[in-house]
Design a protein around this motif. Structure first.
Motif, PDB file in Angstrom:
ATOM      1  N   GLU A  35       0.830  -1.203   0.000  1.00 31.56           N
ATOM      2  CA  GLU A  35       0.000   0.000   0.000  1.00 31.56           C
ATOM      3  C   GLU A  35       0.867   1.257   0.000  1.00 31.56           C
ATOM      4  N   ARG A  36       1.926   1.246   0.799  1.00 29.89           N
ATOM      5  CA  ARG A  36       2.829   2.399   0.841  1.00 29.89           C
ATOM      6  C   ARG A  36       3.524   2.595  -0.501  1.00 29.89           C
ATOM      7  N   GLN A  37       3.872   1.484  -1.155  1.00 29.01           N
ATOM      8  CA  GLN A  37       4.516   1.579  -2.458  1.00 29.01           C
ATOM      9  C   GLN A  37       3.579   2.216  -3.478  1.00 29.01           C
ATOM     10  N   LEU A  38       2.305   1.782  -3.474  1.00 27.79           N
ATOM     11  CA  LEU A  38       1.331   2.350  -4.404  1.00 27.79           C
ATOM     12  C   LEU A  38       1.093   3.826  -4.120  1.00 27.79           C
ATOM     13  N   GLU A  39       1.048   4.181  -2.832  1.00 32.89           N
ATOM     14  CA  GLU A  39       0.875   5.588  -2.471  1.00 32.89           C
ATOM     15  C   GLU A  39       2.059   6.414  -2.961  1.00 32.89           C
ATOM     16  N   GLY A  40       3.257   5.852  -2.856  1.00 31.98           N
ATOM     17  CA  GLY A  40       4.446   6.549  -3.336  1.00 31.98           C
ATOM     18  C   GLY A  40       4.424   6.744  -4.840  1.00 31.98           C
ATOM     19  N   ILE A  41       3.941   5.721  -5.569  1.00 33.41           N
ATOM     20  CA  ILE A  41       3.847   5.825  -7.026  1.00 33.41           C
ATOM     21  C   ILE A  41       2.851   6.905  -7.420  1.00 33.41           C
ATOM     22  N   GLU A  42       1.687   6.920  -6.744  1.00 31.24           N
ATOM     23  CA  GLU A  42       0.672   7.927  -7.050  1.00 31.24           C
ATOM     24  C   GLU A  42       1.197   9.334  -6.766  1.00 31.24           C
ATOM     25  N   ALA A  43       1.934   9.478  -5.666  1.00 31.18           N
ATOM     26  CA  ALA A  43       2.496  10.789  -5.333  1.00 31.18           C
ATOM     27  C   ALA A  43       3.524  11.211  -6.376  1.00 31.18           C
ATOM     28  N   ALA A  44       4.335  10.252  -6.844  1.00 35.23           N
ATOM     29  CA  ALA A  44       5.334  10.558  -7.866  1.00 35.23           C
ATOM     30  C   ALA A  44       4.672  10.937  -9.185  1.00 35.23           C
ATOM     31  N   LYS A  45       3.570  10.240  -9.521  1.00 29.85           N
ATOM     32  CA  LYS A  45       2.832  10.579 -10.741  1.00 29.85           C
ATOM     33  C   LYS A  45       2.266  11.994 -10.650  1.00 29.85           C
ATOM     34  N   ALA A  46       1.752  12.340  -9.467  1.00 29.65           N
ATOM     35  CA  ALA A  46       1.175  13.671  -9.276  1.00 29.65           C
ATOM     36  C   ALA A  46       2.235  14.755  -9.443  1.00 29.65           C
ATOM     37  N   ARG A  47       3.480  14.437  -9.066  1.00 30.79           N
ATOM     38  CA  ARG A  47       4.567  15.408  -9.213  1.00 30.79           C
ATOM     39  C   ARG A  47       5.184  15.363 -10.604  1.00 30.79           C
TER      40      ARG A  47
END
Length: 203
Positions: free
Chosen positions: A123-135
């Protein structure tokens, strides 16, 4: 019920005697020991000899479960194998004894916590990916195929199965590439255009 002990240390500099003494005190007449890293199951030859020898009604005894396995997946595989053969697992320094309800419950709890940790990490990995996509900084994983090489072989009229063998990739990967919306069919041959579909061409 016959008790069989297993002792392991990771390096040749470590001493097995403390574990072996504890296993004898627990009632083990036969003890298999080895100085091997626990990272690879196949490298633990003494453990495999013991697992092959154990019979229904026997008990495998270790001092701690990290002497038996170095990951929860490895432990679960071993426990599943033991259970299938009717063999119990016991740890002298931990409340683990699969021949009792309480000991089995404790081992099951370890599996639940391990699964929770895995899910939390994912879950943390997916959250990190989504945050990176947003940036706008996420670039995804490393491509598994060379698009230029596939395009070249397609243009030469090579079939997907032959492309897969030549590039050492699966046929499924080739078919997924050919099924992309930016791939144009021309007869029996498909041609890839990075800019998107264009008018059909003849090859």
């Amino acid at each position: 019920m016959t008790l069989f002990g297993y002792a392991r240390v990771s390096t040749s500099e470590q001493d097995l005697r403390i574990q072996e003494t504890a296993l004898r005190a627990a009632g083990c007449q036969t003890i298999r020991s080895e100085k091997k890293s626990g990272s690879e199951r196949g490298a633990r030859t003494e453990l495999q000899v013991l697992l092959d020898f154990l019979r229904k009604g026997d008990t495998l005894v270790v001092t701690r479960i990290d002497r038996l396995a170095r990951s929860m997946k490895d432990l679960q595989d071993i426990v599943h194998e033991l259970k299938g053969k009717g063999i119990a697992l016991k740890a002298t320094e931990q409340p683990i004894d699969t021949s009792t309800a309480a000991g089995k419950a404790f081992l099951d709890m370890l599996g639940v916590f391990a699964e929770f940790e895995t899910n939390l990490r994912r879950e943390r990995q997916l959250e990190g990916i989504e945050a990176a996509k947003a940036r706008g900084v996420y670039r995804g994983g490393k491509p598994r195929i060379d698009p230029d090489a596939v395009r070249k072989l397609i243009a030469e009229g090579m079939k997907p199965a032959h492309i897969a063998r030549q590039l050492n990739i699966s046929r499924g990967t080739v078919y997924k590439f050919l099924a992309r919306p930016d791939t144009v069919t021309a007869g029996d041959t498909q041609v890839y255009f990075p800019e998107g579909p264009k008018a059909p061409i003849s090859i």
